[in-house]
Design an enzyme around this catalytic site. Structure first.
Site, short mmCIF file in Angstrom:
data_model
loop_
_atom_site.label_atom_id
_atom_site.label_comp_id
_atom_site.label_asym_id
_atom_site.label_seq_id
_atom_site.Cartn_x
_atom_site.Cartn_y
_atom_site.Cartn_z
N GLU A 121 82.70 60.20 33.50
CA GLU A 121 81.70 60.90 32.55
C GLU A 121 82.20 61.78 31.47
O GLU A 121 81.75 62.56 31.01
CB GLU A 121 80.61 61.67 33.45
CG GLU A 121 79.74 60.65 34.29
CD GLU A 121 78.79 59.58 33.83
OE1 GLU A 121 78.46 60.35 32.60
OE2 GLU A 121 78.73 58.75 34.35
C1 LIG Z 1 86.51 55.98 40.29
C2 LIG Z 1 86.33 55.60 38.85
C3 LIG Z 1 84.98 55.32 38.38
C4 LIG Z 1 84.52 54.96 37.03
N1 LIG Z 1 83.27 54.86 36.71
C5 LIG Z 1 82.96 54.40 35.27
C6 LIG Z 1 81.72 54.09 35.11
O1 LIG Z 1 80.78 53.68 35.67
N2 LIG Z 1 81.50 53.47 33.76
C7 LIG Z 1 82.41 53.79 32.79
O2 LIG Z 1 82.22 53.39 31.47
N3 LIG Z 1 83.54 54.32 33.03
C8 LIG Z 1 83.89 54.72 34.35
N4 LIG Z 1 85.11 55.11 34.77
C9 LIG Z 1 86.38 55.14 33.48
C10 LIG Z 1 86.38 56.73 33.25
O3 LIG Z 1 85.18 57.23 32.45
C11 LIG Z 1 87.64 56.94 32.40
O4 LIG Z 1 88.85 56.70 33.06
C12 LIG Z 1 87.58 58.16 31.68
O5 LIG Z 1 86.82 58.33 30.96
C13 LIG Z 1 89.30 58.38 31.12
O6 LIG Z 1 89.42 57.36 30.12
P1 LIG Z 1 90.85 56.96 30.34
O7 LIG Z 1 91.21 56.59 31.88
O8 LIG Z 1 90.82 55.69 29.40
O9 LIG Z 1 91.87 58.01 29.87
P2 LIG Z 1 92.56 58.14 28.57
O10 LIG Z 1 91.39 58.20 27.50
O11 LIG Z 1 93.72 57.38 28.34
O12 LIG Z 1 92.95 59.55 28.84
C14 LIG Z 1 94.21 60.09 29.26
C15 LIG Z 1 94.31 61.60 29.37
O13 LIG Z 1 94.46 61.97 27.93
C16 LIG Z 1 93.44 62.94 27.77
N5 LIG Z 1 93.05 62.68 26.22
C17 LIG Z 1 92.60 61.62 25.75
N6 LIG Z 1 92.05 61.73 24.38
C18 LIG Z 1 92.23 63.19 24.09
C19 LIG Z 1 91.77 64.05 23.17
N7 LIG Z 1 91.13 63.64 21.92
N8 LIG Z 1 92.11 65.22 23.29
C20 LIG Z 1 92.61 65.62 24.26
N9 LIG Z 1 92.95 64.90 25.53
C21 LIG Z 1 92.74 63.78 25.31
C22 LIG Z 1 92.24 62.56 28.83
O14 LIG Z 1 91.40 63.58 28.82
C23 LIG Z 1 93.38 62.23 29.73
O15 LIG Z 1 93.68 63.38 30.53
C24 LIG Z 1 85.52 55.17 35.98
C25 LIG Z 1 86.90 55.79 36.36
C26 LIG Z 1 87.18 55.87 37.57
C27 LIG Z 1 88.73 56.29 38.18
#
Ligand SMILES: Cc1cc2nc3c(=O)[nH]c(=O)nc-3n(C[C@H](O)[C@H](O)[C@H](O)COP(=O)(O)OP(=O)(O)OC[C@H]3O[C@@H](n4cnc5c(N)ncnc54)[C@H](O)[C@@H]3O)c2cc1C
Length: 178
Positions: A163
């Site tokens: 979220e």
């Molecule tokens: C169990 C589970 C259920 C999920 N359910 C859903 C769902 O129902 N619907 C859905 O849409 N998604 C879902 N997700 C996806 C989840 O929302 C994403 O994993 C999450 O938003 C983080 O995105 P990412 O994994 O691409 O991380 P990334 O975007 O690659 O981020 C990696 C790290 O870098 C940091 N970061 C990235 N950009 C910035 C910035 N500009 N400034 C500072 N820090 C930054 C992030 O905070 C994180 O710590 C789910 C994930 C899991 C694990």
């Protein structure tokens, strides 16, 4: 046996045609619609985090009344009693902020994004801290899967990630402060 807290997969949409009556918002403006939805749905993660934190506090509190070391329940050792007090207090604070944000969402108050981001940030960070302390209160039993708190700690972690990660919540909050 491995347990799954969230059976997660990636839906794929390829050349899907959406009937006109099913289109939400204006074409090409989908991101705005999605972000508007997230303003409210992140409250679900906040509420989940509060529930996990309270569950971990309750479990650790009960355990501390039963586990005896040095001739008395660990609840009566100040080092453990103070942990439990802080777990209870921080969880209560997270709950009140979540209720406040939920009420603002119901009333469609201005500045909603900042408030729901603050609730999600504080509730999930609280759940992570509280569940880590709960593991500590249970000692070695906290770490093994026969007891529920190690699982609560892992469940708390996801509330800091989905979220909108907590880094993104901080961006939303700080932008609203400019
Ligand atoms: C169990 C589970 C259920 C999920 N359910 C859903 C769902 O129902 N619907 C859905 O849409 N998604 C879902 N997700 C996806 C989840 O929302 C994403 O994993 C999450 O938003 C983080 O995105 P990412 O994994 O691409 O991380 P990334 O975007 O690659 O981020 C990696 C790290 O870098 C940091 N970061 C990235 N950009 C910035 C910035 N500009 N400034 C500072 N820090 C930054 C992030 O905070 C994180 O710590 C789910 C994930 C899991 C694990």
């Amino acid at each position: 046996m491995r347990s799954f807290g969230s059976p997660t997969g990636s839906p794929v949409f390829d050349a899907v045609r959406v009937p006109q009556e099913n289109v939400i918002g204006d074409p090409e403006k989908g991101l705005r619609v999605a972000l508007g939805v997230l303003e409210r749905t992140r409250l679900g993660a906040a509420a989940q985090a509060v529930g996990i934190a309270q569950g971990a506090t309750n479990y650790a509190n009960q355990y501390a009344k039963e586990r005896i070391t040095f001739g008395k329940p660990i609840h009566e050792h100040q080092g453990i009693a103070f942990k439990l007090a802080e777990m209870e207090a921080r969880t209560a604070a997270a709950r009140e902020l979540t209720y406040r944000a939920a009420a603002a969402s119901d009333r469609d108050e201005p500045g909603l994004a900042k408030l729901t981001s603050m609730a999600k940030l504080i509730a999930s960070d609280t759940a992570m801290w509280v569940t880590t302390e709960a593991v500590q209160v249970l000692g070695g039993y906290g770490y093994v899967s026969e007891y529920p708190v190690e699982r609560m700690m892992r469940d708390a972690k996801i509330t800091q990630i989905y979220e909108g990660t907590n880094e993104i919540q901080r961006i939303v909050i700080s932008r609203a402060m400019r």
